[in-house]
Scaffold this motif. Structure first.
Motif, short mmCIF file in Angstrom:
data_model
loop_
_atom_site.label_atom_id
_atom_site.label_comp_id
_atom_site.label_asym_id
_atom_site.label_seq_id
_atom_site.Cartn_x
_atom_site.Cartn_y
_atom_site.Cartn_z
N GLU A 126 -0.25 4.20 7.84
CA GLU A 126 0.05 3.90 6.41
C GLU A 126 1.45 3.99 6.29
O GLU A 126 2.41 4.61 6.54
N ASP A 163 -2.31 -6.85 1.08
CA ASP A 163 -3.57 -6.42 0.79
C ASP A 163 -4.32 -5.51 1.44
O ASP A 163 -5.47 -5.00 0.98
N SER A 164 -3.54 -4.93 2.50
CA SER A 164 -4.18 -3.79 3.27
C SER A 164 -4.35 -2.33 2.49
O SER A 164 -3.31 -2.27 1.66
N PRO A 165 -5.27 -1.49 2.46
CA PRO A 165 -5.33 -0.36 1.82
C PRO A 165 -4.25 0.65 2.35
O PRO A 165 -3.96 1.61 1.75
N LEU A 166 -3.71 0.17 3.50
CA LEU A 166 -2.62 1.19 4.15
C LEU A 166 -1.32 0.89 3.70
O LEU A 166 -0.48 1.57 4.02
N TYR A 167 -1.13 -0.33 2.80
CA TYR A 167 0.18 -0.81 2.47
C TYR A 167 0.47 -0.25 1.08
O TYR A 167 -0.32 -0.54 0.13
N HIS A 168 1.74 0.22 0.80
CA HIS A 168 2.21 0.55 -0.92
C HIS A 168 3.68 -0.06 -0.79
O HIS A 168 4.40 0.07 0.17
#
Length: 345
Positions: A26, A47-52
């Motif tokens: 993450e 667009d990955s849920p691991l990216y912020h």
């Protein structure tokens, strides 16, 4: 792991972000989005849920405390920096503020967070630096981790200062750190002011290809995706308080590198004449270091890492990427300092 990566919208930082997410980490990408930082660089993983993403400036301590509190990272990879030597000659103040004061802020924010978490044994602060802190080599010899620091430009002096701060925070406060010093990077998403993309883009535009001096300055060239792999290796396996030199095992003079790019472009996008005819020798950069070369023995023997890409393979991949991604680089040609001579002193 949950990684806080500073400068993750920049050239090397974005390569680390893309690779880390591909391996299931993450990532919190902290970037101020100054002139060389672009969210397009991380578009493949955005667009990955691991990216912020957190738009924040390492010169602002309050920003950093907020990000640490919000995300509770397991480790920090500190790449945010001003990095262009020519720009450091013209405007050294930005380099001191970002590379020295910004690193101090990162260390203090990380220390406060680490202490507040109970000093977890598995926390890491990975500081990413450059081989330019070691100064200049003659025809023989290589930089090791024991080479005395001898920076010659405002850029390398600011990075040397930041390295010393990181070591001091480890020795004084026990902050768990690792450090790396890399050789010259190249590859996709490289801002056009740097040598390799400048040569590619000037050539296909029919513009002169400027070469400092006689082009005899030698560098060890490291493909950026190899570097990202090495950085994650050091983060995961490096010994606390230890530094690791990361090189590409690809020494080339600037003129050799430029001639190789021209020959590859002759094959991939032939012009009316060989691209080498565009090469123009110009007045050298002030304080231009003659040669850098990395001795990679420590990272190879202790951590089992070696580069996977030769300079010829890496240049071919890089050229293919620029030829296929005009929509990425075309808007950058009008930015201040791109395509013009910087670093007159």
């Amino acid at each position: 792991m949950k990684l806080l990566i500073t400068g993750g919208a920049g050239f090397i930082g974005s390569a680390v972000v893309r690779l880390a997410i591909s391996r299931g980490h993450e990532v919190i990408n902290l970037d101020a989005l100054t002139y060389a930082g672009r969210l397009e660089n991380v578009a493949p993983v955005a667009d990955s849920p691991l990216y912020h993403f957190e738009q924040a400036d390492i010169r602002n301590r309050a920003d950093l405390d907020r990000v640490f509190a919000k995300h509770s990272p397991d480790a920090v990879m500190h790449l945010a920096a001003e990095s262009h030597v020519d720009r450091s000659i013209d405007g050294p103040g930005d380099f001191i503020e970002t590379n020295v004061t910004g690193t101090y802020n990162m260390l203090e924010a990380a220390r406060s967070y680490w202490v507040g978490q109970g000093r977890p044994d598995d926390f890491r602060f990975h500081h990413i630096s450059t081989d330019e802190v070691y100064g200049s080599l003659g025809e023989d010899g290589m930089f090791t981790e024991e080479t005395p620091y001898d920076p010659r430009s405002p850029y390398s002096a600011s990075k040397a200062s930041s390295d010393h701060l990181v070591r001091a925070w480890h020795e004084t406060y026990g902050l768990p750190v690792v450090l790396t010093n890399c050789s010259n990077n190249y590859g996709p998403y490289h801002f056009p002011e740097k040598l390799v993309p400048k040569v590619i883009l000037n050539a296909i535009s029919g513009k002169e290809i400027p070469v400092y001096g006689q082009g005899l300055n030698v560098r060890d060239w490291l493909y950026v995706e190899d570097h990202a792999d090495a950085l994650l290796c050091v983060l995961e396996k490096g010994k606390l308080g230890r530094s690791y030199n990361i090189g590409g095992e690809n020494e080339r003079s600037n003129i050799e590198l430029i001639e190789t790019i021209c020959r590859l472009l002759d094959q991939k996008r032939p012009g009316s004449e060989p691209y080498e005819k565009l090469i123009t020798f110009v007045t050298d950069r002030p304080g231009h270091d003659a040669r850098y070369a990395i001795d990679p023995d420590r990272i190879r023997t202790e951590l089992g890492w070696r580069p996977s890409v030769t300079v010829e393979e890496g240049l071919e991949r890089t050229i293919d990427w620029y030829l296929a991604n005009e929509d990425w680089w075309r808007p950058l040609l009008d930015r201040e300092g791109v395509g013009t001579r910087l670093g007159h002193g």
